[in-house]
Scaffold this motif. Structure first.
Motif, short mmCIF file in Angstrom:
data_model
loop_
_atom_site.label_atom_id
_atom_site.label_comp_id
_atom_site.label_asym_id
_atom_site.label_seq_id
_atom_site.Cartn_x
_atom_site.Cartn_y
_atom_site.Cartn_z
N LYS A 77 0.84 -1.20 0.00
CA LYS A 77 0.00 0.00 0.00
C LYS A 77 0.87 1.25 0.00
N THR A 78 1.82 1.28 0.97
CA THR A 78 2.68 2.47 1.06
C THR A 78 3.48 2.63 -0.22
N PHE A 79 4.04 1.50 -0.67
CA PHE A 79 4.86 1.56 -1.87
C PHE A 79 4.07 2.08 -3.07
N LEU A 80 2.90 1.47 -3.30
CA LEU A 80 2.13 1.84 -4.49
C LEU A 80 1.71 3.30 -4.48
N LEU A 81 1.33 3.76 -3.30
CA LEU A 81 0.89 5.15 -3.20
C LEU A 81 2.01 6.09 -3.65
N GLU A 82 3.19 5.85 -3.07
CA GLU A 82 4.31 6.72 -3.40
C GLU A 82 4.70 6.56 -4.87
N TYR A 83 4.80 5.31 -5.29
CA TYR A 83 5.22 5.03 -6.65
C TYR A 83 4.28 5.68 -7.66
N HIS A 84 2.99 5.51 -7.42
CA HIS A 84 1.99 6.07 -8.34
C HIS A 84 2.16 7.57 -8.47
N ASN A 85 2.33 8.25 -7.34
CA ASN A 85 2.49 9.70 -7.40
C ASN A 85 3.73 10.10 -8.17
N ARG A 86 4.80 9.35 -7.94
CA ARG A 86 6.05 9.72 -8.61
C ARG A 86 6.01 9.42 -10.09
N VAL A 87 5.36 8.31 -10.45
CA VAL A 87 5.22 8.01 -11.87
C VAL A 87 4.39 9.10 -12.56
N LYS A 88 3.38 9.54 -11.86
CA LYS A 88 2.52 10.60 -12.42
C LYS A 88 3.36 11.84 -12.71
N ASP A 89 4.16 12.19 -11.72
CA ASP A 89 5.01 13.36 -11.86
C ASP A 89 5.99 13.20 -13.01
N ALA A 90 6.67 12.04 -13.01
CA ALA A 90 7.67 11.78 -14.06
C ALA A 90 7.03 11.80 -15.44
N SER A 91 5.82 11.23 -15.52
CA SER A 91 5.14 11.17 -16.82
C SER A 91 4.84 12.56 -17.34
N ALA A 92 4.34 13.43 -16.46
CA ALA A 92 4.01 14.79 -16.88
C ALA A 92 5.26 15.54 -17.31
N LYS A 93 6.34 15.39 -16.51
CA LYS A 93 7.56 16.13 -16.83
C LYS A 93 8.19 15.60 -18.10
N SER A 94 8.11 14.29 -18.30
CA SER A 94 8.67 13.72 -19.51
C SER A 94 7.94 14.25 -20.73
N ASP A 95 6.63 14.37 -20.63
CA ASP A 95 5.86 14.93 -21.75
C ASP A 95 6.31 16.32 -22.09
N ARG A 96 6.50 17.14 -21.04
CA ARG A 96 6.91 18.53 -21.29
C ARG A 96 8.27 18.59 -21.95
N MET A 97 9.17 17.74 -21.47
CA MET A 97 10.53 17.75 -22.00
C MET A 97 10.51 17.38 -23.48
N ILE A 98 9.74 16.34 -23.80
CA ILE A 98 9.70 15.90 -25.19
C ILE A 98 9.04 16.93 -26.09
N ARG A 99 8.06 17.64 -25.54
CA ARG A 99 7.42 18.67 -26.35
C ARG A 99 8.42 19.78 -26.68
N SER A 100 9.25 20.17 -25.69
CA SER A 100 10.29 21.17 -25.95
C SER A 100 11.23 20.70 -27.03
N HIS A 101 11.57 19.41 -26.95
CA HIS A 101 12.49 18.84 -27.94
C HIS A 101 11.88 18.94 -29.33
#
Lengths: 417, 390
Positions: free
Chosen positions: B198-222
């Motif tokens: 439970k603890t792991f998934l909660l944290e992981y999910h939030n971080r994946v969400k963050d990474a996914s959004a930032k990755s999208d922005r980075m690729i758009r700049s590219h």
């Protein structure tokens, strides 16, 4: 009474040469230009300027290079016959700023000084006497020398009190507004250059289609130039954005790596974050170099256009002379006809000689312009080639580093199990 | 069309193989041809195809979610809706602005936008395919009747999209669910494994969400930077075609160099998008599905505990004891069933995740290297050309 002697044909305009010479620090003088120089030396006024003895003053990032500017002259407007002062690079830039304000007074394109090079100067400030910075200083010294020589060979500029102050005064107040060419400053320069020439341009007879076509060409080239400048600006902005976004992404990946409980994957993700971080630095360097290179490229092209427009000015004067020569020729021919009719052989011979002389002048004026235009473009081509080479070399270095980063990452990724 | 970057070790089973063999993009919908190869006796034929649309995939997914029997499994996340709006808008704008640019510019921009459209299209096909493959690979879900109907029934399933009322109902359901989720999450689990997850998934999910959004922005700049390089190339090309002087020939050559550079940069951005961004997006959805599983388990635990309390109360009052007993039995059974399968599901999730990340990161690194080396060669040849011309 004999007709007044025709005016001497114009020597190759000083308008063009000074603007181009700002870049000679980049490669050796072409034999082509040195020939020109010899021709001009004959016209030179009796002032000889040299720039020597570069010396580093101060330490660290506040250090600068001071050059010895020595003048030898026989002109009475100077205090002595030989004298020297110490000047730094920003003083030369300051001189340009002062002169360009008074551009219209002098009625010519003020010679442009060598560009500031952040990269080169930083190396000099920080580094020891490694060969590349020694070379940089030498090139700069040579460029500054040519710059001053161009200025003093302009009779009008030589009279300018700012020029004399630069050469003579021991204690020159520090020039303050000598910024590196920024985006806005750059566009300003383009506008300044075209304005200056626009003011000089006389109205011409539009029935000359060749002239018209060429003028249209220059206009559309300037338009393309502005468009290109806007796109380069956009590229630099996007690269900066990319830097920011990459840095943020790298942090995010590091966090993700932290929560990952498979150790190998966790390590790989942290590695990826590091690679992205390094990419961000690369992107930054690339953005800076892109801007520097492109700015130089475009600035150079602006000079070309400025010079070409100056050519038009010359051409117009040549055209006027040509028109005058043609009408004089016409008159001479009429006179010849009258003489033929009046049967005065000596006068006839003289008239015939004058006609031949004027005919050759007419062709000469026309050829001069074409030759000027061609030469200018050829020289500029060499510059452009050089700039693109520089850009390609820098890109090469970046890609090389990029490859190293990813090659280090790959085994980490493969080790995930 | 079996481009499937997230399909790790899912193609091994010969008894049921599903893929999307073709897809057609019409005005505002995409038609997928779902192709099945199976040796199972349930199907009439061994090999057959049907045409399905996005709504039918969603119907299938929702039917799994709503099925109580599957409460103990991670339901494969539904594929995202095909979104061509942005691309279509750009194409439209291009069409409107046709008069204001040169023929070459127009053709070039059109080609690019078409390539972008094709890329989005390929991605949406891959997403839908992954969903089906996951279902087909799951030991329990693959036997689902709805799934078989989906694969075999060669008529329209008449699954209409949800109307306004149903969408509103869904909205409220979600609100209730998240409120409940918060309550349920507060309950500490006896089982260490699940508490840790439970603890792991909660944290992981939030971080994946963050990474996914930032990755999208980075690729758009590219991509934006690559577009700019393209415009520079066009500009230089126009300059170069003005005349036939040496300078102009040079501009044409430089324009070519930039054009090629731009193509490489675009491809790098596209590959990053595929290997990194899509991976993160997928695991965002999968981790959400895993969280949903945990929620269902916690919910059933709470129900079980409540049933226990009710039973005690009934016994003390000696009223409706039998009713309470059966109710408690049901809850207990449900809870144990979910716990058992959930444990295995979560372990599988981990294995799948690690394998997918490994595959994609390796491929990402290899592609980056390939492109950088190609670019290097390009620059080298350009430098060579420069040297011969000075």
């Amino acid at each position: 009474s004999s007709p007044p002697p025709p005016p001497p044909p114009p020597s190759l305009p000083n308008l063009l040469c000074p603007s181009m010479h700002g870049y000679y620090w980049m490669f050796e003088l072409s034999p082509h230009w040195s020939q020109l120089e010899d021709d001009e030396a004959k016209d030179r006024f009796d002032v000889d300027v040299s720039v020597t003895n570069p010396e580093k003053v101060g330490d660290g990032m506040n250090a600068y290079m001071a050059y010895k500017v020595s003048t030898r002259t026989s002109l009475t407007m100077f205090r002595c016959k030989t004298f020297s002062v110490r000047r730094r690079f920003s003083d030369f830039l300051g001189l340009y700023e002062k002169l360009s304000v008074k551009q219209s007074l002098h009625g010519c394109i003020i010679p442009l000084p060598p560009e500031k090079s952040v990269v080169g100067m930083t190396k000099v400030k920080v580094g020891t006497d490694d060969p590349s910075s020694v070379e940089f200083v030498e090139r700069r010294r040579a460029a500054l020398e040519r710059y001053l020589q161009r200025i003093v060979s302009h009779p009008s500029l030589l009279q300018d009190p700012d020029v004399r102050e630069f050469l003579e005064r021991d204690d020159l107040p520090r020039a303050v507004n000598t910024q590196t060419l920024s985006g806005a400053g750059f566009l300003k320069m383009i506008n300044k250059a075209s304005d200056a020439v626009n003011k000089m341009t006389l109205k011409m007879n539009e029935s000359d289609t060749w002239f018209d076509d060429k003028f249209q060409e220059v206009e559309s080239e300037e338009q393309q130039l502005r468009k290109l400048h806007a796109v380069v600006d956009s590229l630099v902005t996007h690269r900066k954005e990319l830097c920011g976004n990459t840095a943020v992404f790298a942090k995010s990946m590091a966090m993700l790596g932290n929560s990952e409980d498979n150790t190998a994957l966790s390590r790989a993700l942290s590695q990826l974050a590091e690679v992205e971080d390094k990419m961000e630095q690369l992107h930054q360097e690339q953005a800076a170099s892109d801007f520097f290179i492109f700015a130089e490229l475009l600035a150079d092209y602006v000079r070309l256009l400025g010079a070409v427009r100056g050519c038009f000015d010359q051409r117009m004067r040549a055209w006027q002379r040509w028109q005058e020569a043609q009408s004089t020729l016409q008159k001479k021919r009429e006179a010849e006809a009258k003489l033929l009719w009046a049967n005065k052989p000596e006068k006839l011979q003289q008239a015939k000689e004058e006609i031949t002389e004027w005919e050759s002048k007419v062709t000469q004026y026309e050829r001069d312009f074409d030759r000027i235009g061609m030469m200018v473009r050829k020289e500029v081509l060499r510059f452009e080639v050089l700039f693109v080479s520089m850009h390609s070399e820098l890109c090469f270095c970046f890609k090389f580093q990029l490859i190293k980063f990813w090659e280090a990452f790959l085994p980490e990724a493969k080790a995930i199990s | 069309m079996t481009v499937c970057v997230l399909n790790v070790d899912l193609q091994t089973d010969a008894t049921l193989q599903v893929d999307i063999s073709d897809a057609l993009s019409e005005r505002d919908k995409v038609k997928f041809t779902v192709h099945t190869k199976s040796s199972l006796p349930n199907f009439k034929l061994n090999e057959f195809s049907v045409v399905r649309q996005h709504e039918e995939f969603i119907w299938l997914h929702d039917s799994f979610v709503e099925n109580e029997e599957y409460a103990g499994y991670i339901i494969p996340p539904a594929p995202p809706r095909p979104d061509f709006d942005a691309s279509r808008e750009k194409l439209q704008k291009l069409g409107e602005g046709e008069g204001s640019m040169t023929k070459e510019e127009f053709t070039k921009m059109k080609q690019e936008l078409e390539a972008e459209y094709l890329a989005i299209f390929k991605k949406t096909v891959a997403m839908h395919e992954v969903f089906l493959c996951r279902v087909a690979a799951h030991p329990v879900l693959r036997k689902d009747l709805n799934f078989h109907v989906f694969l075999e029934y060669n008529q329209d399933l008449s699954v209409r999209g949800k109307n306004k009322k149903e969408k509103l109902e869904d909205f409220f359901k979600n609100v209730v669910k998240s409120a409940d989720g918060v309550l349920v999450a507060g309950v500490k689990d006896v089982d260490d494994f699940f508490e840790h997850e439970k603890t792991f998934l909660l944290e992981y999910h939030n971080r994946v969400k963050d990474a996914s959004a930032k990755s999208d922005r980075m690729i758009r700049s590219h991509k934006n930077a690559a577009d700019d390089i393209n415009r520079i190339a066009s500009s230089l090309y126009t300059l170069g075609t003005q005349d036939t002087t040496e300078l102009c020939k040079f501009f044409l050559k430089v324009s070519e160099l930039f054009e090629k550079t731009r193509k490489v940069e675009s491809r790098v951005a596209a590959d990053e998008d595929l290997k990194l961004s899509d991976l993160l997006k997928y695991y965002l959805r999968e981790s959400q599905a895993a969280k949903d599983l945990l929620y269902r388990r916690s919910r059933s635990l709470v129900d079980y505990e409540n049933a226990n309390k009710a039973l005690d109360k009934a016994r003390s009052k000696n009223r409706d004891v039998l009713q309470a007993e059966t109710s408690q039995q049901i809850c207990c059974h449900k809870f144990e069933k979910i716990s058992e399968s959930a444990k295995q599901e979560l372990i599988d999730f981990k294995t799948r995740r690690v394998a997918a990340f490994r595959k994609n990161l390796v491929e990402l690194a290899e592609l980056e290297l390939k492109h950088a080396k190609g670019n290097l060669q390009l620059l080298q040849s350009c430098l060579g050309f420069m040297k011969t011309n000075t």
